[in-house]
Write a protein that holds these residues in place. Structure first.
Motif, PDB file in Angstrom:
ATOM      1  N   GLU A 163      42.131  72.870  19.675  1.00 49.11           N
ATOM      2  CA  GLU A 163      42.415  72.266  18.034  1.00 49.11           C
ATOM      3  C   GLU A 163      43.066  70.977  18.329  1.00 49.11           C
ATOM      4  O   GLU A 163      42.825  69.989  17.427  1.00 49.11           O
ATOM      5  CB  GLU A 163      42.673  73.198  17.275  1.00 49.11           C
ATOM      6  N   ALA A 164      44.384  71.206  18.666  1.00 44.42           N
ATOM      7  CA  ALA A 164      45.183  69.978  18.784  1.00 44.42           C
ATOM      8  C   ALA A 164      44.881  68.748  19.549  1.00 44.42           C
ATOM      9  O   ALA A 164      44.918  67.656  18.837  1.00 44.42           O
ATOM     10  CB  ALA A 164      46.749  70.482  19.275  1.00 44.42           C
ATOM     11  N   GLU A 165      44.152  69.144  20.481  1.00 44.03           N
ATOM     12  CA  GLU A 165      43.678  67.877  21.326  1.00 44.03           C
ATOM     13  C   GLU A 165      42.589  67.269  20.655  1.00 44.03           C
ATOM     14  O   GLU A 165      42.736  65.893  20.658  1.00 44.03           O
ATOM     15  CB  GLU A 165      43.144  68.615  22.598  1.00 44.03           C
ATOM     16  N   GLN A 166      41.655  67.928  20.098  1.00 44.38           N
ATOM     17  CA  GLN A 166      40.396  67.376  19.265  1.00 44.38           C
ATOM     18  C   GLN A 166      41.043  66.522  18.089  1.00 44.38           C
ATOM     19  O   GLN A 166      40.472  65.422  17.699  1.00 44.38           O
ATOM     20  CB  GLN A 166      39.534  68.573  18.946  1.00 44.38           C
ATOM     21  N   ALA A 167      42.022  67.042  17.401  1.00 49.64           N
ATOM     22  CA  ALA A 167      42.517  66.483  16.224  1.00 49.64           C
ATOM     23  C   ALA A 167      43.181  65.159  16.689  1.00 49.64           C
ATOM     24  O   ALA A 167      43.046  64.203  16.111  1.00 49.64           O
ATOM     25  CB  ALA A 167      43.671  67.362  15.393  1.00 49.64           C
ATOM     26  N   LEU A 168      43.961  65.312  17.744  1.00 49.36           N
ATOM     27  CA  LEU A 168      44.473  63.893  18.135  1.00 49.36           C
ATOM     28  C   LEU A 168      43.721  62.838  18.420  1.00 49.36           C
ATOM     29  O   LEU A 168      43.707  61.636  18.287  1.00 49.36           O
ATOM     30  CB  LEU A 168      45.528  64.095  19.276  1.00 49.36           C
ATOM     31  N   SER A 169      42.492  63.552  19.344  1.00 48.68           N
ATOM     32  CA  SER A 169      41.447  62.455  19.520  1.00 48.68           C
ATOM     33  C   SER A 169      40.874  61.813  18.547  1.00 48.68           C
ATOM     34  O   SER A 169      40.414  60.388  18.314  1.00 48.68           O
ATOM     35  CB  SER A 169      40.422  63.399  20.419  1.00 48.68           C
ATOM     36  N   ARG A 170      40.380  62.652  17.450  1.00 42.21           N
ATOM     37  CA  ARG A 170      39.783  62.021  16.154  1.00 42.21           C
ATOM     38  C   ARG A 170      40.490  61.093  15.373  1.00 42.21           C
ATOM     39  O   ARG A 170      40.105  60.261  14.837  1.00 42.21           O
ATOM     40  CB  ARG A 170      39.204  63.096  15.365  1.00 42.21           C
ATOM     41  N   ALA A 171      41.800  61.314  15.407  1.00 37.77           N
ATOM     42  CA  ALA A 171      42.903  60.361  14.726  1.00 37.77           C
ATOM     43  C   ALA A 171      42.896  59.117  15.338  1.00 37.77           C
ATOM     44  O   ALA A 171      43.963  58.279  15.227  1.00 37.77           O
ATOM     45  CB  ALA A 171      44.206  61.070  14.541  1.00 37.77           C
ATOM     46  N   GLY A 172      42.590  59.094  16.694  1.00 38.84           N
ATOM     47  CA  GLY A 172      43.003  57.899  17.581  1.00 38.84           C
ATOM     48  C   GLY A 172      44.374  57.850  18.234  1.00 38.84           C
ATOM     49  O   GLY A 172      44.776  56.861  18.714  1.00 38.84           O
ATOM     50  N   LEU A 173      44.703  59.054  18.384  1.00 35.68           N
ATOM     51  CA  LEU A 173      46.227  59.335  18.984  1.00 35.68           C
ATOM     52  C   LEU A 173      46.128  59.889  20.302  1.00 35.68           C
ATOM     53  O   LEU A 173      47.412  60.093  20.699  1.00 35.68           O
ATOM     54  CB  LEU A 173      47.058  60.093  18.024  1.00 35.68           C
ATOM     55  N   ALA A 174      45.045  60.328  20.822  1.00 34.17           N
ATOM     56  CA  ALA A 174      45.342  60.786  22.071  1.00 34.17           C
ATOM     57  C   ALA A 174      45.707  59.684  23.048  1.00 34.17           C
ATOM     58  O   ALA A 174      45.239  58.654  23.256  1.00 34.17           O
ATOM     59  CB  ALA A 174      43.633  61.230  22.598  1.00 34.17           C
ATOM     60  N   GLY A 175      46.742  60.104  23.966  1.00 34.55           N
ATOM     61  CA  GLY A 175      47.609  59.212  24.756  1.00 34.55           C
ATOM     62  C   GLY A 175      48.138  58.286  24.285  1.00 34.55           C
ATOM     63  O   GLY A 175      48.854  57.341  24.734  1.00 34.55           O
ATOM     64  N   ASN A 176      48.576  58.309  22.774  1.00 33.78           N
ATOM     65  CA  ASN A 176      49.624  57.385  22.175  1.00 33.78           C
ATOM     66  C   ASN A 176      50.584  58.476  21.473  1.00 33.78           C
ATOM     67  O   ASN A 176      50.909  58.414  20.371  1.00 33.78           O
ATOM     68  CB  ASN A 176      48.779  56.790  21.248  1.00 33.78           C
ATOM     69  N   GLU A 177      51.290  59.036  22.413  1.00 40.08           N
ATOM     70  CA  GLU A 177      52.290  59.999  21.903  1.00 40.08           C
ATOM     71  C   GLU A 177      53.586  59.448  20.842  1.00 40.08           C
ATOM     72  O   GLU A 177      53.955  59.872  20.130  1.00 40.08           O
ATOM     73  CB  GLU A 177      53.162  60.667  22.948  1.00 40.08           C
TER      74      GLU A 177
END
Length: 76
Positions: free
Chosen positions: A47-61
């Motif tokens: 859930e956390a990984e998908q939410a980060l990806s949808r927000a465009g934040l995956a890999g942008n900690e």
């Protein structure tokens, strides 16, 4: 204190991260189970990984934690 105005996807990512954080804390706070490491349900992590990806934040900690800090500042 400045307030961050988050998009729906960013807010969802922050909330998912906080759920993940609380789940991990609960897993480590519980009694040790015969030498087994604490488990975090895969659905909570996904859930956390998908939410980060949808927000465009995956890999942008750095950006994500800036948003998290502005939305939910630490209690002194």
């Amino acid at each position: 204190m400045p307030t961050a105005v988050l998009t729906d996807h960013e807010r969802t990512a922050v909330q998912a991260y906080l759920r993940l954080l609380h789940t991990v804390r609960a897993a480590f706070d519980g009694p040790p189970a015969a030498g087994r490491p604490p488990l975090v349900p895969p659905a909570v992590l996904a859930e956390a990984e998908q939410a980060l990806s949808r927000a465009g934040l995956a890999g942008n900690e750095e950006e994500f934690f800036r948003l998290l800090h502005e939305w939910c500042p630490p209690v002194p």
